[in-house]
Design a protein around this motif. Structure first.
Motif, PDB file in Angstrom:
ATOM      1  N   UNK A 113       2.406-103.095  18.199  1.00 37.02           N
ATOM      2  CA  UNK A 113       1.889-102.071  18.234  1.00 37.02           C
ATOM      3  C   UNK A 113       3.152-101.598  17.502  1.00 37.02           C
ATOM      4  N   UNK A 114       3.262-100.096  16.953  1.00 38.09           N
ATOM      5  CA  UNK A 114       4.480 -99.219  16.749  1.00 38.09           C
ATOM      6  C   UNK A 114       4.330 -99.204  18.297  1.00 38.09           C
ATOM      7  N   UNK A 115       4.123 -98.808  19.561  1.00 38.72           N
ATOM      8  CA  UNK A 115       4.855 -98.075  20.061  1.00 38.72           C
ATOM      9  C   UNK A 115       5.516 -99.297  21.319  1.00 38.72           C
ATOM     10  N   UNK A 116       4.674-100.134  20.883  1.00 40.63           N
ATOM     11  CA  UNK A 116       5.724-101.591  22.011  1.00 40.63           C
ATOM     12  C   UNK A 116       6.936-101.664  21.171  1.00 40.63           C
ATOM     13  N   UNK A 117       7.071-101.945  19.867  1.00 40.56           N
ATOM     14  CA  UNK A 117       7.891-102.123  19.027  1.00 40.56           C
ATOM     15  C   UNK A 117       9.190-100.912  19.308  1.00 40.56           C
ATOM     16  N   UNK A 162      22.506 -99.569  16.904  1.00 40.98           N
ATOM     17  CA  UNK A 162      21.586 -98.779  16.336  1.00 40.98           C
ATOM     18  C   UNK A 162      21.103 -97.578  15.965  1.00 40.98           C
ATOM     19  N   UNK A 163      21.082 -96.906  17.279  1.00 43.00           N
ATOM     20  CA  UNK A 163      21.044 -95.490  17.138  1.00 43.00           C
ATOM     21  C   UNK A 163      21.820 -94.500  16.507  1.00 43.00           C
ATOM     22  N   UNK A 164      23.276 -95.447  16.741  1.00 43.75           N
ATOM     23  CA  UNK A 164      24.350 -94.414  16.431  1.00 43.75           C
ATOM     24  C   UNK A 164      25.043 -94.852  14.912  1.00 43.75           C
ATOM     25  N   UNK A 165      24.428 -95.950  14.226  1.00 44.52           N
ATOM     26  CA  UNK A 165      24.827 -96.628  12.972  1.00 44.52           C
ATOM     27  C   UNK A 165      24.014 -95.422  11.643  1.00 44.52           C
ATOM     28  N   UNK A 166      22.290 -95.958  12.516  1.00 41.74           N
ATOM     29  CA  UNK A 166      20.999 -94.829  12.127  1.00 41.74           C
ATOM     30  C   UNK A 166      21.600 -93.423  11.770  1.00 41.74           C
ATOM     31  N   UNK A 167      21.765 -92.326  12.442  1.00 45.68           N
ATOM     32  CA  UNK A 167      22.132 -91.261  12.723  1.00 45.68           C
ATOM     33  C   UNK A 167      23.237 -90.947  12.086  1.00 45.68           C
ATOM     34  N   UNK A 168      23.849 -91.781  11.476  1.00 46.44           N
ATOM     35  CA  UNK A 168      25.347 -91.244  10.955  1.00 46.44           C
ATOM     36  C   UNK A 168      25.065 -92.312   9.401  1.00 46.44           C
ATOM     37  N   UNK A 169      24.472 -92.771   9.215  1.00 49.05           N
ATOM     38  CA  UNK A 169      23.902 -92.424   8.107  1.00 49.05           C
ATOM     39  C   UNK A 169      22.717 -91.480   7.201  1.00 49.05           C
ATOM     40  N   UNK A 170      21.818 -91.666   7.815  1.00 48.19           N
ATOM     41  CA  UNK A 170      20.592 -90.596   7.946  1.00 48.19           C
ATOM     42  C   UNK A 170      21.596 -89.109   7.508  1.00 48.19           C
ATOM     43  N   UNK A 171      22.292 -89.095   8.430  1.00 49.26           N
ATOM     44  CA  UNK A 171      22.279 -87.750   8.113  1.00 49.26           C
ATOM     45  C   UNK A 171      24.047 -87.239   7.016  1.00 49.26           C
ATOM     46  N   UNK A 172      24.736 -88.642   6.858  1.00 47.38           N
ATOM     47  CA  UNK A 172      25.496 -88.429   5.792  1.00 47.38           C
ATOM     48  C   UNK A 172      25.370 -88.745   4.574  1.00 47.38           C
ATOM     49  N   UNK A 173      23.841 -88.847   4.610  1.00 51.76           N
ATOM     50  CA  UNK A 173      22.831 -89.832   2.793  1.00 51.76           C
ATOM     51  C   UNK A 173      22.333 -87.692   2.809  1.00 51.76           C
ATOM     52  N   UNK A 208      15.767-103.666   7.566  1.00 51.68           N
ATOM     53  CA  UNK A 208      15.414-102.505   8.324  1.00 51.68           C
ATOM     54  C   UNK A 208      15.749-100.887   7.500  1.00 51.68           C
ATOM     55  N   UNK A 209      15.809-100.886   6.226  1.00 48.63           N
ATOM     56  CA  UNK A 209      15.662-100.034   5.359  1.00 48.63           C
ATOM     57  C   UNK A 209      15.508-100.378   3.855  1.00 48.63           C
ATOM     58  N   UNK A 210      14.892 -99.766   2.911  1.00 47.32           N
ATOM     59  CA  UNK A 210      14.402 -99.412   1.225  1.00 47.32           C
ATOM     60  C   UNK A 210      15.508 -99.879   1.358  1.00 47.32           C
ATOM     61  N   UNK A 211      16.591 -99.279   1.282  1.00 50.39           N
ATOM     62  CA  UNK A 211      17.682 -99.025   0.164  1.00 50.39           C
ATOM     63  C   UNK A 211      19.379 -99.518   0.793  1.00 50.39           C
ATOM     64  N   UNK A 230      14.029 -95.164  16.218  1.00 47.61           N
ATOM     65  CA  UNK A 230      13.057 -96.270  16.474  1.00 47.61           C
ATOM     66  C   UNK A 230      14.288 -97.163  15.154  1.00 47.61           C
ATOM     67  N   UNK A 231      14.152 -96.742  14.317  1.00 43.68           N
ATOM     68  CA  UNK A 231      15.066 -97.978  13.216  1.00 43.68           C
ATOM     69  C   UNK A 231      13.689 -98.678  12.195  1.00 43.68           C
ATOM     70  N   UNK A 232      14.196 -99.033  11.349  1.00 43.04           N
ATOM     71  CA  UNK A 232      13.092-100.270  10.321  1.00 43.04           C
ATOM     72  C   UNK A 232      12.298-100.942  10.843  1.00 43.04           C
ATOM     73  N   UNK A 233      13.545-101.323  11.770  1.00 45.31           N
ATOM     74  CA  UNK A 233      12.773-102.819  12.413  1.00 45.31           C
ATOM     75  C   UNK A 233      11.022-102.664  13.525  1.00 45.31           C
ATOM     76  N   UNK A 234      11.236-101.175  13.881  1.00 46.19           N
ATOM     77  CA  UNK A 234      10.089-101.177  14.484  1.00 46.19           C
ATOM     78  C   UNK A 234       8.942-100.930  14.398  1.00 46.19           C
ATOM     79  N   UNK A 235       9.229-100.863  12.550  1.00 41.76           N
ATOM     80  CA  UNK A 235       7.779-100.899  11.947  1.00 41.76           C
ATOM     81  C   UNK A 235       6.967-102.049  11.770  1.00 41.76           C
ATOM     82  N   UNK A 236       7.569-103.426  11.696  1.00 45.93           N
ATOM     83  CA  UNK A 236       7.301-104.466  11.542  1.00 45.93           C
ATOM     84  C   UNK A 236       6.731-104.516  10.355  1.00 45.93           C
TER      85      UNK A 236
END
Lengths: 516, 214
Positions: A12-16, A26-37, A154-157, A331-337
């Motif tokens: 389930x999502x909450x556990x993942x 991971x959180x640092x990478x994601x924050x950088x990417x999402x804010x840039x884009x 972990x990301x579509x693009x 949470x990043x892409x892997x959390x969605x399973x």
């Protein structure tokens, strides 16, 4: 491998999500990417003053395809065949991967090259081919990184966005033969991938791709990409197999233009991505001389059957919703399973699998309902509304749970004033053993989740209604300005309620605590 | 297609179409809204916009008069000598002293890989997005020609530059209906897969040089 392939979340999502949010890198990478884009996207969208009209047209064009879907698919089949291509129909992931394997076996290949394709991940194609002794080589740089490290996208693009350059440097130094010691410079790493793949492009007999759009009228198929690996795979091999979800079909040639305007700006935040390839069946003397198109259902007709959820099939996989989502960002892409992460995954995955799936069922909860995903969606999928709709569906599936019983009890208690006041009195007494100082640090039983990451404030000794009663029995007008007793809520240490401005308008929503 | 070598999917097709028809029963198509159009720019502004976008992709851009083509092509080719030339490209546009690879009979992949550059025309170009569309006519050649060499010099006539994507699609719609493939180029090959750092040049031509001819 299930018949649904890579759609199915293992937990389930909450556990993942709990496992993922603790990864600081991971959180640092994601924050950088999402804010840039996000910033880049806002700029290129602003350039087009008629962006909103383009969105409306994009949504309407996809809707028109969906309500005529069987006619469009039949016409597409006819057009592709008329140009010398083969068309196959696949009800589920298993049928699709069997088809690809059969085509590869018919040509005796033990290695093929692939253009990045989420649909092929959805059907777990690589694994299925490997079991039959056929090695599928990913040629998109990020997919190659994911493949060489036995990881998952972990990301579509940008599927390898959870990896940083040092990790990729170590990976390439270990996995790419004859490259010597590479530095962590992205250009040097990309250069190594170029050299590694060049020979494969020039000599491999068969390629597999996904499909961004297909035109029913002409049988034209489109793949959109950046690196040129797509052009290589689509042009140089003798045999090409393209797998498309049935929702990718458009009516006529002119329809591609609105999506060529919407997709790149939403996806890579560019005015146009470097390469778009369009081909129609087989072109004598140019490109693969054998072409197969596989039309994949794998749950899409379930989604289509739901009049409200159907809009999900407009999705053109741009990933704009991922980049604005506060939940995805943490949470990043892997959390969605599933192979479909982020807000679109939270509505697409459970619908494709059916709402009875216990793990996928939890995905519509992976949202703060802030609505940012709807604002950026180039085809106007109302993701927040679909999320709420699916949460309701999921609750109906669950039947009578402890939570539902508790809610029923609350409804009963709150529907009469005297019951509510009585309950409050009881609560003031009952909370005694739980209070530590001026907070309740943990609640028992199923309520414990609420206090997992925050304290609860105890009920005050006197509530507003009691104070008001006391005031009106008091001495008169002067009391109107009297401060209420030991206040219910101290402004500086709790959420501030919405403030009414002049004219009776409320300010924006009150600040919220982080819900994750 | 005699003796189909692949298993029939007729049963899957029937079931899929049945599912679809059941799913959309009663759904009606809504009329499409009109295509939004940009405010038209002057010819000169369109060409300026095109130049701006091309440079933004870090591709090279030159604008010349018809008489200056040969010099511009020579400059764009730099030191490249082994140059692929599509069958329909005017020989008069090419500088002397090149080792020209004509794709007739078709060159092998290995031959293409040894080429240093390719010179082509185009079908149409878009100023709003800086995109060049090839429909692989005789002056552009088959798709592999403009894919494998590291440098692509593309000649664009001034009157081939339109302002919007929509106009470009209208221009090449007839080619698509005739079954021809299209390649849309916007700058050279690029990736941002490592930490979102843009790297120009991965697999396609790493260098694009656009020459607009008036």
């Amino acid at each position: 491998m299930s018949d649904h392939g890579g759609l199915h979340p293992a937990q389930p999502f909450p556990a993942a999500a709990r496992e993922q949010v603790v990864k600081a890198q991971l959180r640092a990478n994601l924050r950088k990417v999402t804010t840039t884009i996000r910033a880049k996207r806002a700029n290129v969208v602003e350039e087009l003053p008629h962006w909103e009209q383009l969105r409306t047209l994009g949504a309407a064009t996809k809707d028109a395809s969906l309500v005529n879907l069987s006619d469009r698919l039949l016409q597409l089949e006819q057009s592709v065949r008329a140009r010398g291509g083969y068309v196959h129909w696949a009800r589920d992931a298993k049928e699709a991967r069997d088809l690809v394997a059969r085509i590869a076996q018919a040509h005796g290949v033990d290695e093929l090259i692939k253009v990045k394709s989420i649909t092929s991940d959805e059907i777990e194609l690589n694994k299925a081919l490997e079991e039959r002794g056929i090695h599928a080589v990913e040629t998109d740089l990020a997919e190659l990184i994911v493949q060489l490290s036995n990881d998952r996208p972990s990301h579509i693009l940008v599927p390898a966005i959870h990896r940083n350059r040092a990790e990729i440097q170590a990976l390439f130094n270990a996995e790419l033969p004859g490259e010597g010691a590479l530095s962590d410079n992205p250009a040097e790493l990309a250069g190594a991938a170029r050299r590694y793949l060049r020979h494969k492009f020039l000599t491999t007999k068969m390629a597999v791709s996904g499909v961004n759009f297909a035109v029913a009228e002409t049988g034209t198929v489109c793949v959109v990409e950046s690196e040129g690996n797509g052009r290589m795979c689509l042009t140089l091999p003798e045999v090409l197999v393209s797998i498309m979800g049935i929702e990718k079909v458009l009516e006529k040639v002119e329809d591609i233009s609105v999506f060529m305007e919407l997709l790149p700006r939403s996806s890579t935040a560019e005015r146009m991505n470097p390469y778009n390839s369009f081909w129609t069946g087989v072109t004598p003397g140019d490109g693969p001389q054998e072409f197969h198109l596989i039309l994949l259902d794998n749950g899409r007709t379930n989604v289509l059957a739901d009049e409200f959820g159907r809009q999900t099939l407009r999705c053109i996989r741009c990933s704009a919703c991922l980049n604005v989502c506060p939940v995805y960002e943490r949470a990043g892409g892997h959390a969605y399973g599933s192979v479909y992460p982020g807000p679109i995954g939270a509505i697409l995955t459970p619908q494709l699998l059916g709402m009875h799936d216990k793990n996928a069922n939890t995905l519509p909860g992976a949202s703060s309902l802030c609505g940012a995903c709807y604002d950026v969606c180039p085809v106007k999928i109302n993701i927040p509304q679909v999320l709420i709709y699916l949460r309701t569906e999921a609750n109906l599936q669950k039947g009578l749970t402890a939570e539902a019983l508790a809610m029923k009890g609350l409804k009963f208690m709150m529907s009469e004033g005297w019951r509510f006041e009585g309950a409050l009195k009881l609560a003031r007494v009952g909370q005694g053993p739980l209070v530590r100082g001026d907070a309740i640090p943990s609640l028992p039983g199923m309520l414990g989740g609420w206090t997992q990451s925050r304290d609860l404030r105890p009920f005050p000794k006197e509530g507003f209604r009691d104070w008001w009663k006391g005031r009106s029995q008091g001495t008169g007008p002067a009391d109107v300005n009297a401060a209420p007793p030991e206040t219910v809520q101290k402004a500086e240490d709790g959420p501030i309620p919405p403030q009414k401005k002049e004219g009776g308008q409320f300010d924006a929503e009150p600040p919220r605590e982080d819900t994750l | 297609m005699t003796a189909e070598p692949f298993p029939s999917t007729a049963e899957a097709k029937l079931e899929l179409l049945t599912r679809i028809n059941r799913a959309i029963a009663g759904a009606e198509q809504q009329p499409l809204p009109p295509y939004p159009v940009s405010a038209p720019l002057s010819r000169e502004a369109v060409l300026h916009q095109f130049e701006d976008r091309i440079l933004d992709y870090k591709a090279a851009f030159t604008r010349v008069l018809a008489g200056e083509i040969v010099g511009a092509v020579a400059a764009a080719l730099g030191g490249a000598r082994r140059v692929i030339v599509p069958p329909g490209l005017a020989a008069a546009w090419l500088p002397a002293g090149l080792d020209m690879l004509r794709d007739d009979p078709p060159l092998s992949h290995a031959d293409l890989d040894r080429a240093e550059a390719v010179v082509t025309g185009c079908a149409v170009a878009v100023s709003e997005t800086g995109t060049i569309v090839l429909d692989h006519g005789p002056d552009q050649g088959r798709r592999a020609l403009s894919l494998i060499p590291d440098l692509h010099v593309c000649l664009v006539r001034g009157d081939q530059v339109v302002q919007t994507v929509r106009q470009a699609v209208d221009t090449v719609a007839a080619s698509v209906r005739a079954g021809r493939p299209l390649t849309w180029l916007s700058g050279g090959s690029a990736t941002s897969d490592i930490e979102l750092v843009r790297v120009e040049g991965v697999h396609g031509p790493r260098h694009l040089h656009v020459i607009v001819v008036e």
